[in-house]
Design an enzyme around this catalytic site. Structure first.
Site, mmCIF file in Angstrom:
data_model
loop_
_atom_site.group_PDB
_atom_site.id
_atom_site.type_symbol
_atom_site.label_atom_id
_atom_site.label_comp_id
_atom_site.label_asym_id
_atom_site.label_seq_id
_atom_site.Cartn_x
_atom_site.Cartn_y
_atom_site.Cartn_z
ATOM 1 C CG ASN A 204 5.321 15.381 2.910
ATOM 2 O OD1 ASN A 204 6.347 14.952 3.193
ATOM 3 N ND2 ASN A 204 4.839 14.395 1.590
ATOM 4 C CE LYS A 332 -0.535 3.379 6.633
ATOM 5 N NZ LYS A 332 0.728 4.362 6.518
HETATM 6 O O1 C5P Z 1 -0.534 4.245 2.556
HETATM 7 P P1 C5P Z 1 0.234 5.189 2.698
HETATM 8 O O2 C5P Z 1 0.753 6.906 2.280
HETATM 9 O O3 C5P Z 1 0.784 5.623 4.727
HETATM 10 O O4 C5P Z 1 1.858 4.518 2.792
HETATM 11 C C1 C5P Z 1 2.980 5.155 2.717
HETATM 12 C C2 C5P Z 1 4.256 4.142 2.004
HETATM 13 O O5 C5P Z 1 3.403 3.721 0.555
HETATM 14 C C3 C5P Z 1 5.379 4.725 1.753
HETATM 15 O O6 C5P Z 1 6.467 3.476 1.453
HETATM 16 C C4 C5P Z 1 5.239 5.521 -0.157
HETATM 17 O O7 C5P Z 1 6.621 5.748 0.010
HETATM 18 C C5 C5P Z 1 4.244 4.542 -0.298
HETATM 19 N N1 C5P Z 1 3.532 5.003 -1.516
HETATM 20 C C6 C5P Z 1 3.503 4.773 -2.965
HETATM 21 N N2 C5P Z 1 2.356 6.016 -2.818
HETATM 22 C C7 C5P Z 1 1.946 6.644 -2.930
HETATM 23 C C8 C5P Z 1 1.243 6.762 -1.213
HETATM 24 C C9 C5P Z 1 2.650 5.811 -0.620
HETATM 25 O O8 C5P Z 1 4.571 5.040 -2.961
HETATM 26 N N3 C5P Z 1 0.908 7.349 -3.428
#
Ligand code: C5P
Length: 399
Positions: A204, A332
């Site tokens: 990304n 979240k």
């Molecule tokens: O669910 P999403 O990816 O949008 O959530 C974002 C948050 O979760 C951010 O703080 C990101 O660093 C963390 N995250 C994580 N591990 C993942 C996916 C997201 O720590 N596999």
């Protein structure tokens, strides 16, 4: 903080409106003192409109019935900032002259004084100016810049006033050092890359700049920072421990290894939610028909940290969304059991990746920080986290 902003006669005075606005955005009260030269570059009216405070040019302004006198103005100040500081004001202050308001306030104050010089590079390098600087340094004056570059007079060299954002950042970083000296911060930053084959990956657009700015802001205040960092071209600040990783799985392992004894965790990385089910150890060929790649979910690092027996006392997540930002961020925060969720919009492709705005969600409250450079924003966020973390009960040591 109450700030007396002295503006002197230099073309860099045109940056003063931005400086006043920046200081006010950060909650400071600004009273402008213009020298006669300063008033030729920027009007008292403009300074008054931007600061929403009285503006002073002559002694009479400080002594008029609705204003305070010059001694009171000097006492009112928690900090004096002279930006731009001309060669003339440097000489006046170095020699204790009190024939104009700004140098008189300088003489009458016990507040810390910062100066951001701006002048032609030959004037800056002149032995008279350098001697004045030495003398003022001995009196405790602190300096911001000048930077080198093309000057208004066409010359190239030292003498450019620092940018307003640099000025503000330098004053406030010095003000807050060592506040976090007993804090261990574990932070994830940047993107992850999920390999499909030896040359292709899924990733990304996260640059890692926001996470690194947070790491720097915490380290500036004395925190011990460990940053688990995905692939990035961003400059890595000094004073932090960095563990480089590539994939979400590597980031997960590195976080779990570093987790014991952390006080704060900030999940700032844009961790890939999915990774290819299979990795091809050779470059896939078009003829291998890989138009559909099977994927599986990665581990949610943030959620695992929040629910871990060695959970840090304060856990912060980031939510980057294009739609329904606040509602999704709130959801979240609950799903991932974070103490604080920071909601940010995703910059567009042509967007400015160096400036940012976010909304902090904490215990039902929402606070939006206006658009600014990432380091200034990071310093504000670290202050905000420190304030709220101090009110949270410490997690008892697990046996
Ligand atoms: O669910 P999403 O990816 O949008 O959530 C974002 C948050 O979760 C951010 O703080 C990101 O660093 C963390 N995250 C994580 N591990 C993942 C996916 C997201 O720590 N596999």
């Amino acid at each position: 903080m109450n700030i007396v902003l002295g503006i002197t006669g230099s073309i860099a005075a045109v940056k003063a409106p931005e400086l006043i606005t920046l200081l006010r955005t950060q909650g400071h009260m600004v009273r402008v003192v213009l020298t006669q030269g300063g008033a030729e570059f920027i009007t008292p009216m403009a300074c008054k409109a931007l600061s929403n405070q009285p503006v002073y040019v002559h002694f009479e302004d400080a002594h008029s019935s609705q204003n305070m006198d010059h001694i009171e103005l000097a006492r009112w100040a928690d900090c004096i900032l002279i930006a731009p500081a001309s060669a003339n004001i440097l000489a006046q202050c170095a020699h204790g002259l009190a024939d104009q308001l700004l140098s008189t306030v300088f003489l009458a104050t016990q507040a810390p004084v910062w100066m951001a010089p701006a002048m032609n590079s030959v004037m800056w390098q002149h032995p008279a100016t350098q001697a004045n600087i030495k003398h003022l340094t001995g009196m405790g004056v602190q300096w911001i810049g000048p930077n080198s570059g093309t000057l208004a007079c066409g010359e190239v060299g030292p003498g450019r006033m620092s940018e307003p954002e640099e000025i503000v950042a330098q004053i406030f970083s010095a003000d807050t050092s060592e506040k976090l000296k007993n804090t261990n911060l574990l932070i994830t930053a940047g993107c992850t890359q999920e390999a499909i084959d030896t040359v292709r990956f899924l990733s990304n657009r996260s640059t890692g700049k926001m996470g690194l700015a947070l790491a720097q802001a915490a380290a500036e205040q004395g925190a011990q920072v460990t940053c688990i960092l995905g692939p990035t071209h961003a400059t890595i600040p000094t004073g932090i421990k960095v563990i480089h990783v590539v994939s979400a799985a590597e980031m997960h392992v590195a976080v779990m290894k570093a987790l014991p004894h952390q006080n704060w965790f900030i999940g700032c990385a844009a961790v890939s939610d999915y990774t290819p089910q299979q990795y091809s150890p050779h470059k896939l060929k078009k003829s291998e028909n890989f138009e559909a790649i099977e994927m599986r979910l990665t581990t949610d690092i943030l959620a695992e940290v929040s629910q871990h027996t060695e959970r840090p006392q304060f856990v912060v997540g980031f939510a980057a969304e294009t739609d329904n930002l606040i509602a999704s961020a709130k959801a979240k925060q609950v799903q991932k059991s974070c103490d604080m969720m920071i909601a940010n919009t995703v910059p567009t492709l042509e967007g400015d990746s160096d400036r940012h705005t976010v909304t902090v969600l904490f215990k039902g409250t929402e606070h939006t920080y206006p658009l600014t450079d990432k380091l200034t924003l990071a310093r504000q966020l670290i202050d905000c986290i420190a304030k709220h973390a101090a009110t949270e009960p410490a997690i008892p040591e697990t046996v």
